[in-house]
Design a protein around this motif. Structure first.
Motif, PDB file in Angstrom:
ATOM      1  N   UNK A 115       7.882   2.285   7.402  1.00  0.00           N
ATOM      2  CA  UNK A 115       7.286   2.940   6.249  1.00  0.00           C
ATOM      3  C   UNK A 115       8.052   4.210   5.906  1.00  0.00           C
ATOM      4  N   UNK A 116       8.110   4.530   4.626  1.00  0.00           N
ATOM      5  CA  UNK A 116       8.668   5.806   4.192  1.00  0.00           C
ATOM      6  C   UNK A 116       7.807   6.296   3.038  1.00  0.00           C
ATOM      7  N   UNK A 117       7.010   7.299   3.330  1.00  0.00           N
ATOM      8  CA  UNK A 117       6.102   7.816   2.312  1.00  0.00           C
ATOM      9  C   UNK A 117       6.484   9.243   1.965  1.00  0.00           C
ATOM     10  N   UNK A 118       5.783   9.775   0.999  1.00  0.00           N
ATOM     11  CA  UNK A 118       5.929  11.170   0.589  1.00  0.00           C
ATOM     12  C   UNK A 118       7.353  11.496   0.136  1.00  0.00           C
ATOM     13  N   UNK A 121       3.963   3.630  -3.248  1.00  0.00           N
ATOM     14  CA  UNK A 121       3.350   2.316  -3.109  1.00  0.00           C
ATOM     15  C   UNK A 121       4.430   1.265  -2.955  1.00  0.00           C
ATOM     16  N   UNK A 122       4.261   0.412  -1.946  1.00  0.00           N
ATOM     17  CA  UNK A 122       5.240  -0.640  -1.709  1.00  0.00           C
ATOM     18  C   UNK A 122       4.849  -1.465  -0.501  1.00  0.00           C
ATOM     19  N   UNK A 138       0.812  -1.205   0.000  1.00  0.00           N
ATOM     20  CA  UNK A 138       0.000   0.000   0.000  1.00  0.00           C
ATOM     21  C   UNK A 138       0.846   1.255   0.000  1.00  0.00           C
ATOM     22  N   UNK A 139       0.208   2.388   0.287  1.00  0.00           N
ATOM     23  CA  UNK A 139       0.914   3.668   0.317  1.00  0.00           C
ATOM     24  C   UNK A 139       0.596   4.442   1.592  1.00  0.00           C
ATOM     25  N   UNK A 171       8.936  14.454   1.664  1.00  0.00           N
ATOM     26  CA  UNK A 171       9.596  13.469   2.515  1.00  0.00           C
ATOM     27  C   UNK A 171      11.059  13.372   2.184  1.00  0.00           C
ATOM     28  N   UNK A 172      11.716  12.373   2.770  1.00  0.00           N
ATOM     29  CA  UNK A 172      13.141  12.196   2.556  1.00  0.00           C
ATOM     30  C   UNK A 172      13.448  11.827   1.104  1.00  0.00           C
TER      31      UNK A 172
END
Length: 414
Positions: A217-220, A230-231, A205-206, A299-300
């Motif tokens: 999780x790492x989003x944005x 998505x991953x 998902x995202x 994000x990063x």
């Protein structure tokens, strides 16, 4: 439009007394989430005051009140803004005006059969498709990457009169979970009961999902390209095996052998139990120590992937858990191409045992001794490695789960 149908069935095929097929489907909705102190810019009056001598005397006395003049600018579209080209000084946060209700579609289908007295086997599929989920706060005041470059990026932002402009927990997240489970269970008889199960699953998902996950999780990375978010979810544990059992040793009062006599008192009344869990590791994402995009990204910045990042189990060590040579820093003013959650951390291997003995004086009066061993084999399970490219500890493990713990107890029943 929050229509929530539910459907379920159980069927004994052809009247079988030893087999049953069960299934179900339903739509379930999230409850509202609120925060009293969020998105309050412009709707509050506050001031700060402090002691002139670091706490020796008070900042003010209640009878006099604080010597602070509190005012508020007009609440219009210019609130907190600065003229174009000036240094911005205000961070804006807000909730969506048309906030949606998150929902999930749950479905399952399983087959269960009795294979012996008090023993069953079961295979089951479980699915969960979630949509419109609240996800991590999204900073939308990002320069499009096609406009990235050196110089003053503030004037290129969509809202150059502000610093960050953040949507709080926008309801745009989605997640898909699918699993297959095989289970065998023996219900208590003859002093023995156990259950064992294996699950293969994927959670993609995202969204941000950190509750109890082994991964991260790492989003944005780039809000203009949400496909990059998505991953594998932090809870994406592909393999998991669990076992639990309890066994009353067949000696002593009320059991098969040595039901009475002095030896019965010594060797009787023992019960042993066990819980074991083995599961694969969770996913994580490699990011860079410094962000060179110059776009105020949401994000990063992720690294560039140039090789296979995961090492074989025999090659992993606390000094080099994954292939650190598989990553390099992306060129300035670009995003990295490494996907979300493409590297895996350590799994979990844990065995707990319990043993207890009852010393009976009468049927209702006895003393119980109990011993519990947690992580009985003292197996180290490692935390996620450092996954920040450019950090001196990149790729190394910095900690592990707790070691063996032994707990003893004595209980008097009367």
């Amino acid at each position: 439009n929050n229509f929530g149908p539910r459907f379920g069935f159980a069927w004994k095929p052809f009247g079988s007394q030893k087999s049953v097929i069960r299934g179900g489907y339903g739509i379930f909705f999230e409850g509202p989430s609120t925060s009293a102190n969020a998105a309050s810019l412009g709707f509050e009056l506050s001031g700060a005051t402090s002691s002139p001598d670091n706490g020796v005397t008070p900042a003010f006395y209640l009878r006099n009140g604080p010597d602070i003049a509190i005012g508020k600018a007009e609440l219009n579209d210019a609130f907190g803004a600065v003229p174009f080209g000036k240094r911005a000084s205000t961070n804006v946060s807000f909730y969506e005006q048309n906030r949606r209700t998150g929902y999930a579609q749950h479905l399952n289908l399983g087959f269960q059969r009795e294979i012996a007295h008090n023993m069953i086997v079961e295979v089951r599929y479980t699915g969960n498709m979630s949509r419109k989920l609240p996800t991590g706060n999204m900073q939308i005041n990002q320069v499009p990457i096609e406009n990235a470059g050196p110089g003053n990026a503030q004037v290129k932002r969509p809202y150059p009169q502000f610093n960050s402009v953040t949507v709080l927990s926008p309801t745009i997240g989605s997640n898909n979970y699918h699993s297959g489970t095989a289970r065998i269970e023996k219900r208590y008889s003859g002093g023995l009961a156990f259950t064992a199960g294996y699950t293969w699953s994927r959670a993609i998902g995202d969204t941000v999902n950190t509750n109890g996950g082994l991964g991260e999780d790492q989003t944005w990375q780039d809000i203009y390209n949400r496909r990059l978010d998505k991953g594998p979810d932090a809870l994406d544990i592909i393999h998991r095996f669990v076992w639990s059992s309890t066994y009353d040793l067949p000696f002593g009062n009320g059991r098969r052998w040595l039901a009475d006599g002095l030896l019965s008192k010594i060797v009787g009344g023992w019960t042993v139990g066990s819980i074991a869990s083995l599961q694969s590791g969770g996913p994580f994402t490699v990011t860079t120590s410094s962000n060179t995009t110059n776009v105020f990204s949401a994000g990063a910045q992720r690294a560039n992937l140039i090789d296979e990042p995961n090492l074989a189990a025999s090659e992993r060590s606390v000094e080099r858990w994954f292939n650190t040579d598989a990553f390099e820093a992306p060129p300035a003013y670009t995003f990295g191409n490494a996907g979300r959650g493409i590297v895996r951390g350590d799994g979990r291997v844990n065995f707990d045992f319990a043993i207890n003995k009852n010393f009976y004086f009468t049927e209702q009066r006895y003393v119980q001794f109990r011993g519990d061993l947690f992580n009985s084999f003292n197996h180290p399970d490692f935390v996620l490695p450092n996954h920040t490219l450019g950090n001196a500890n990149f790729g190394t493990i910095g900690g592990s789960t707790d070691g063996r713990t032994i707990q003893l107890g004595l209980r008097i029943v009367f």
